[in-house]
Scaffold this active site. Sequence first.
Site, PDB file in Angstrom:
ATOM      1  N   CYS A  53      -3.701  -5.867  -6.757  1.00 37.21           N
ATOM      2  CA  CYS A  53      -4.226  -7.218  -6.951  1.00 37.21           C
ATOM      3  C   CYS A  53      -5.103  -7.620  -5.755  1.00 37.21           C
ATOM      4  O   CYS A  53      -5.189  -6.910  -4.757  1.00 37.21           O
ATOM      5  CB  CYS A  53      -3.078  -8.197  -7.104  1.00 37.21           C
ATOM      6  SG  CYS A  53      -2.043  -8.292  -5.631  1.00 37.21           S
ATOM      7  N   ALA A  56      -3.369  -7.640  -2.455  1.00 34.76           N
ATOM      8  CA  ALA A  56      -3.195  -6.294  -1.894  1.00 34.76           C
ATOM      9  C   ALA A  56      -4.456  -5.853  -1.157  1.00 34.76           C
ATOM     10  O   ALA A  56      -4.388  -5.250  -0.085  1.00 34.76           O
ATOM     11  CB  ALA A  56      -2.855  -5.297  -2.999  1.00 34.76           C
ATOM     12  N   ARG A  87       1.510   1.152   3.095  1.00 35.17           N
ATOM     13  CA  ARG A  87       0.226   1.808   3.367  1.00 35.17           C
ATOM     14  C   ARG A  87       0.319   2.369   4.784  1.00 35.17           C
ATOM     15  O   ARG A  87       0.657   1.647   5.709  1.00 35.17           O
ATOM     16  CB  ARG A  87      -0.898   0.782   3.262  1.00 35.17           C
ATOM     17  CG  ARG A  87      -2.296   1.361   3.399  1.00 35.17           C
ATOM     18  CD  ARG A  87      -3.249   0.306   2.901  1.00 35.17           C
ATOM     19  NE  ARG A  87      -4.629   0.663   3.004  1.00 35.17           N
ATOM     20  CZ  ARG A  87      -5.427   0.255   3.978  1.00 35.17           C
ATOM     21  NH1 ARG A  87      -4.950  -0.468   4.973  1.00 35.17           N
ATOM     22  NH2 ARG A  87      -6.706   0.564   3.960  1.00 35.17           N
ATOM     23  N   HIS A 185     -10.792  -7.370  -0.911  1.00 37.35           N
ATOM     24  CA  HIS A 185     -11.630  -6.844   0.176  1.00 37.35           C
ATOM     25  C   HIS A 185     -12.732  -7.845   0.484  1.00 37.35           C
ATOM     26  O   HIS A 185     -12.997  -8.182   1.634  1.00 37.35           O
ATOM     27  CB  HIS A 185     -12.334  -5.535  -0.229  1.00 37.35           C
ATOM     28  CG  HIS A 185     -11.424  -4.421  -0.638  1.00 37.35           C
ATOM     29  ND1 HIS A 185     -11.800  -3.455  -1.535  1.00 37.35           N
ATOM     30  CD2 HIS A 185     -10.160  -4.109  -0.253  1.00 37.35           C
ATOM     31  CE1 HIS A 185     -10.815  -2.593  -1.688  1.00 37.35           C
ATOM     32  NE2 HIS A 185      -9.809  -2.970  -0.926  1.00 37.35           N
TER      33      HIS A 185
HETATM   34 FE1  CFM Z   1     -11.364   2.340   0.922  1.00 40.42          FE
HETATM   35 FE2  CFM Z   1     -10.198   3.769  -0.626  1.00 40.42          FE
HETATM   36 FE3  CFM Z   1      -9.549   1.192  -0.302  1.00 40.42          FE
HETATM   37 FE4  CFM Z   1      -9.099   2.967   1.668  1.00 40.42          FE
HETATM   38 FE5  CFM Z   1      -6.538   3.320   0.931  1.00 40.42          FE
HETATM   39 FE6  CFM Z   1      -7.694   4.092  -1.345  1.00 40.42          FE
HETATM   40 FE7  CFM Z   1      -6.991   1.568  -1.063  1.00 40.42          FE
HETATM   41 MO1  CFM Z   1      -5.154   3.423  -1.272  1.00 40.42          MO
HETATM   42  S1  CFM Z   1     -10.622   4.358   1.312  1.00 40.42           S
HETATM   43  S2  CFM Z   1      -9.858   1.001   1.717  1.00 40.42           S
HETATM   44  S3  CFM Z   1      -7.404   3.472   2.900  1.00 40.42           S
HETATM   45  S4  CFM Z   1     -11.219   2.079  -1.239  1.00 40.42           S
HETATM   46  S5  CFM Z   1      -6.246   5.085  -0.158  1.00 40.42           S
HETATM   47  S6  CFM Z   1      -9.522   5.252  -1.964  1.00 40.42           S
HETATM   48  S7  CFM Z   1      -6.807   2.801  -2.750  1.00 40.42           S
HETATM   49  S8  CFM Z   1      -5.324   1.721   0.250  1.00 40.42           S
HETATM   50  S9  CFM Z   1      -8.149  -0.249  -1.204  1.00 40.42           S
END
Ligand code: CFM
Length: 535
Positions: A53, A56, A87, A185
Amino acid sequence: MSCKKCLDKVMDTYPSKVKKNREKHMLIKDSDETQEIQANTRAIPGIITNRGCAYAGCKGVVIGPLRDMVHIVHGPVGCSYYAWGTRRNKAKTKGDEKNFINYCFTTDMQESDIVFGGEKKLREAIREAVELFNPAAITISATCPVGLIGDDIKAIAAEAEIEHGIQVLAFDCEGYKGVSQSAGHHIANNILMRDVIGTGERVEPPKYSVNILGEYNIGGDGWEISRILNKIGYDIVSIMTGDGTYEELKNTHNANLNVVQCHRSINYISEMLETKYGTPWLKVNFIGVNETIKTLRNMAEYFGDQELIDRTEEVIAEELSEIEEPLELFKKMCEGKTAFLYVGGSRAHHYQGLLKEIGIETVMAGYEFGHRDDYEGRDVIPYIKLDADTRNIPDLHVEKDEKQYRLYLPESKLEALKEKMPLGQYDGLIKEMKDGTIVIDDLNHYETEMLLKALKPDIFCSGIKDKFISQKMGIFSKQLHSYDYSGPYAGFKGAVIFAKDVSAGINTPTWSHITPPWKKEPIIEGEINEGVIPC
Ligand code: CFM
């Protein structure tokens, strides 16, 4: 079974409306065509998606790794628990710096708080955190109920800043704010850019100063990347955000280049830093030996000094001499195997080169929450149709800061370099894939099972949510989110650790003791009389 047949078989089970939707999220690579994929749209209700979500993405991914800040989650305890240590963004204290990474701070909202409001509890939580921990700054992350009942976290943050004399940042990152963690993000990027980045003093940075953006130190990747860059002679101003600090973040504008590892989670900041301060960003990839070498050479060429270029080659040669032999050994153990990659928003792409280096071909790849540009390349951005969910996330508009804007390289030089390296640019995952391989967005558990059964890859690279589906089928699963307690996988030494883990996983005799379900299925299929429930 051909890939086409295999996808048709998956589709056959779906009701027509679902089929129509899911078809747009998958394709078979064909380099004779310009291929488009649908991405970053809502998952179908009822389908078991792997996505997370917005909360997260904001708290768990972008702000959580900042170790000297207390990150308070305003919400029921479950949301905090989910984001607590799951994580593997490692962090260690340097000198007398603070490190709260192992703690879990929550307001633990109860039913009465949902009915009567949770603001009082949040104020108290901030006071308690300041008293006990004296952090550099505090963040507050909103969870779904907070948005639903309307607690004003921004007002509380503003009051708390006056009361405690430290920065308190409020993130409206309620889980439902977007179709996946990707929205989180963006929300996190906006607030960090608006309120933290650039608040440090503007100084003349060391010549080879860089920020590493979109590197979260999973399994120690950031440490390994820093080791290589420091060895060459770079100064790392800040790592965003793995093992990062509030202080470093404030000074992010004091660097001569931003390198971007995970563009999905941080491209908003890299763009804004360029607009506001004139710092260009270079797309890099420290996963895989060849990609790491390419990245290091691009970085050296950007700065352009012969001394740095020579030192880069020296370090590459030194590092290679240590890894070539073990890598060759593991390659022999993996040669000819196939992989199926399904990870968040960049790793399903970043790991393909490394797998190829040890002889493993990717036959299927997909993202949980990537956008079309992550699949098709950055050039597609102007053509992406904005839907209501995307518009939900406000864009932060930044302008050139006349006083602090500074170009390290003249514009003409920068333009010339853009022809040679991915400055402000990235290609998508599709381009890298071989013709005839499958690309799927937002793969669900039903599709995972069907495709694993049909393609029978030797390795399934995904996460904890679907790891055991695959292992029960006798297919080794390597988690590419957490690295299964291993790592680092970045850089030269990381490549060997990855190759070793993968070789061990694929070649363990365990798989011969597991009978996959399809080998146990009856040859003749029958049905129990309708309405009769077997007991
Ligand atoms: Fe970038 Fe990713 Fe992500 Fe990531 Fe991660 Fe991920 Fe993630 Mo899991 S590199 S930041 S450190 S998009 S592995 S493939 S899914 S936490 S939001």
